[in-house]
Design a protein around this motif. Structure first.
Motif, PDB file in Angstrom:
ATOM      1  N   VAL A  20      35.332  -5.428  10.507  1.00  0.00           N
ATOM      2  CA  VAL A  20      34.226  -4.478  10.606  1.00  0.00           C
ATOM      3  C   VAL A  20      33.772  -4.117   9.198  1.00  0.00           C
ATOM      4  CG1 VAL A  20      33.546  -2.173  11.389  1.00  0.00           C
ATOM      5  CG2 VAL A  20      35.099  -3.556  12.775  1.00  0.00           C
ATOM      6  N   ASP A  21      32.483  -4.180   8.993  1.00  0.00           N
ATOM      7  CA  ASP A  21      31.879  -3.837   7.716  1.00  0.00           C
ATOM      8  C   ASP A  21      32.138  -2.359   7.402  1.00  0.00           C
ATOM      9  OD1 ASP A  21      29.196  -2.687   6.357  1.00  0.00           O
ATOM     10  OD2 ASP A  21      29.475  -4.789   5.774  1.00  0.00           O
ATOM     11  N   PRO A  22      32.402  -2.025   6.134  1.00  0.00           N
ATOM     12  CA  PRO A  22      32.635  -0.622   5.769  1.00  0.00           C
ATOM     13  C   PRO A  22      31.497   0.319   6.179  1.00  0.00           C
ATOM     14  CG  PRO A  22      33.240  -2.047   3.948  1.00  0.00           C
ATOM     15  CD  PRO A  22      32.592  -2.928   4.990  1.00  0.00           C
ATOM     16  N   SER A  25      32.042   1.119   9.794  1.00  0.00           N
ATOM     17  CA  SER A  25      33.182   2.035   9.914  1.00  0.00           C
ATOM     18  C   SER A  25      32.771   3.452   9.547  1.00  0.00           C
ATOM     19  CB  SER A  25      34.344   1.591   9.024  1.00  0.00           C
ATOM     20  OG  SER A  25      34.967   0.464   9.568  1.00  0.00           O
ATOM     21  N   GLU A  26      31.994   3.586   8.494  1.00  0.00           N
ATOM     22  CA  GLU A  26      31.522   4.911   8.072  1.00  0.00           C
ATOM     23  C   GLU A  26      30.604   5.526   9.123  1.00  0.00           C
ATOM     24  OE1 GLU A  26      31.152   8.274   5.800  1.00  0.00           O
ATOM     25  OE2 GLU A  26      32.474   6.591   5.352  1.00  0.00           O
ATOM     26  N   THR A  28      30.358   4.753  12.472  1.00  0.00           N
ATOM     27  CA  THR A  28      30.937   4.951  13.807  1.00  0.00           C
ATOM     28  C   THR A  28      32.304   5.617  13.803  1.00  0.00           C
ATOM     29  OG1 THR A  28      32.025   2.786  13.824  1.00  0.00           O
ATOM     30  CG2 THR A  28      29.742   2.896  14.663  1.00  0.00           C
ATOM     31  N   ILE A  30      34.866   3.856  13.567  1.00  0.00           N
ATOM     32  CA  ILE A  30      35.712   2.794  14.120  1.00  0.00           C
ATOM     33  C   ILE A  30      36.220   1.932  12.969  1.00  0.00           C
ATOM     34  CG2 ILE A  30      35.797   0.773  15.623  1.00  0.00           C
ATOM     35  CD1 ILE A  30      33.497   2.127  17.238  1.00  0.00           C
ATOM     36  N   THR A  31      37.533   1.828  12.854  1.00  0.00           N
ATOM     37  CA  THR A  31      38.141   1.083  11.753  1.00  0.00           C
ATOM     38  C   THR A  31      38.746  -0.221  12.262  1.00  0.00           C
ATOM     39  OG1 THR A  31      40.299   2.110  12.040  1.00  0.00           O
ATOM     40  CG2 THR A  31      38.716   3.254  10.596  1.00  0.00           C
ATOM     41  N   ASN A  32      38.997  -1.125  11.331  1.00  0.00           N
ATOM     42  CA  ASN A  32      39.659  -2.380  11.685  1.00  0.00           C
ATOM     43  C   ASN A  32      41.029  -2.112  12.303  1.00  0.00           C
ATOM     44  OD1 ASN A  32      37.756  -4.479  10.874  1.00  0.00           O
ATOM     45  ND2 ASN A  32      38.034  -3.648   8.833  1.00  0.00           N
ATOM     46  N   LYS A  33      41.731  -1.106  11.811  1.00  0.00           N
ATOM     47  CA  LYS A  33      43.053  -0.743  12.348  1.00  0.00           C
ATOM     48  C   LYS A  33      42.950  -0.368  13.827  1.00  0.00           C
ATOM     49  CE  LYS A  33      47.408   0.589  11.593  1.00  0.00           C
ATOM     50  NZ  LYS A  33      48.422  -0.433  11.644  1.00  0.00           N
ATOM     51  N   ARG A 120      29.705   7.172  19.020  1.00  0.00           N
ATOM     52  CA  ARG A 120      30.832   6.839  19.889  1.00  0.00           C
ATOM     53  C   ARG A 120      30.254   6.901  21.292  1.00  0.00           C
ATOM     54  NH1 ARG A 120      35.805   6.708  17.262  1.00  0.00           N
ATOM     55  NH2 ARG A 120      36.490   5.672  19.156  1.00  0.00           N
ATOM     56  N   THR A 181      29.240  -0.129  20.694  1.00  0.00           N
ATOM     57  CA  THR A 181      30.022  -0.985  19.820  1.00  0.00           C
ATOM     58  C   THR A 181      29.892  -2.448  20.195  1.00  0.00           C
ATOM     59  OG1 THR A 181      31.959  -0.657  21.225  1.00  0.00           O
ATOM     60  CG2 THR A 181      31.746   0.783  19.308  1.00  0.00           C
TER      61      THR A 181
END
Length: 187
Positions: A20-22, A25-26, A28, A30-33, A120, A181
């Motif tokens: 996921v592009d930073p 992530s910022e 949404t 939503i993080t890669n983790k 979300r 998403t």
């Protein structure tokens, strides 16, 4: 979702085939983790198809999301032919003088109360439903003829459905589905 009552809900994150592009992530949260253990579309598409059924889908800027759904289902030889109503396009039609029609703009303009940040699925759905209710009331109050709405805003079947809802709004039952998403779908 009926007027102010949830009938059923379906929400899941999807594991993408790429990081996921930073920026995403910022935007949404939503993080890669978070996505490491999320299912892939192949794992959920049958449940999603059952959930959606042949209902009319309502969303904000739904063209963005619906195209991902169409593509993902089509790649599995399933034709998704649900009609849809796009609250962003309705807003543009009803409030032509407003410069922006993002969901965040509608929330501010129409004093829609949300309890969490946007981007979300569940929060976006609730805000979209509140905007949709406001628009329906505005259409009633202004005596707007929905038959004159361009078909790209509301499909013919969805227009008839919306007219029906407006006539029996106290008995209204509508499925509201939007996943913000879907752009994270893998191949």
């Amino acid at each position: 979702m009926t007027r102010c009552a949830i009938i059923d809900k379906y929400q899941t994150l999807l594991k993408p085939s790429f990081p996921v592009d930073p920026f995403i992530s910022e935007l949404t949260g939503i993080t890669n983790k978070m996505l490491e253990t999320a299912p892939i579309f192949d794992d959920i598409y049958q449940d999603l198809q059952h959930f959606i059924g042949d209902n009319i889908l309502v969303g904000h800027n739904v063209n963005f999301d619906i195209n991902f759904l169409y593509d993902e289902f089509e790649s599995r030889n399933i034709i998704l032919s649900n009609n849809f109503i796009d609250t962003m396009r309705i807003s543009r039609r009803l409030f032509k003088d407003e410069r922006h029609h993002r969901l965040s703009d509608l929330i501010q303009r129409h004093n829609i109360i949300i309890d969490k940040d946007l981007h979300r699925a569940e929060v976006d759905i609730n805000a979209t439903n509140k905007a949709f209710e406001i628009f329906k009331q505005y259409i009633i109050d202004q005596k707007i003829d929905l038959e004159k709405f361009p078909k790209k805003i509301i499909t013919e079947r969805a227009t008839k459905f919306l007219i029906f809802l407006l006539k029996i709004r106290n008995l209204m039952r509508i499925l509201l589905y939007m996943v913000n998403t879907l752009f994270l779908l893998g191949n």
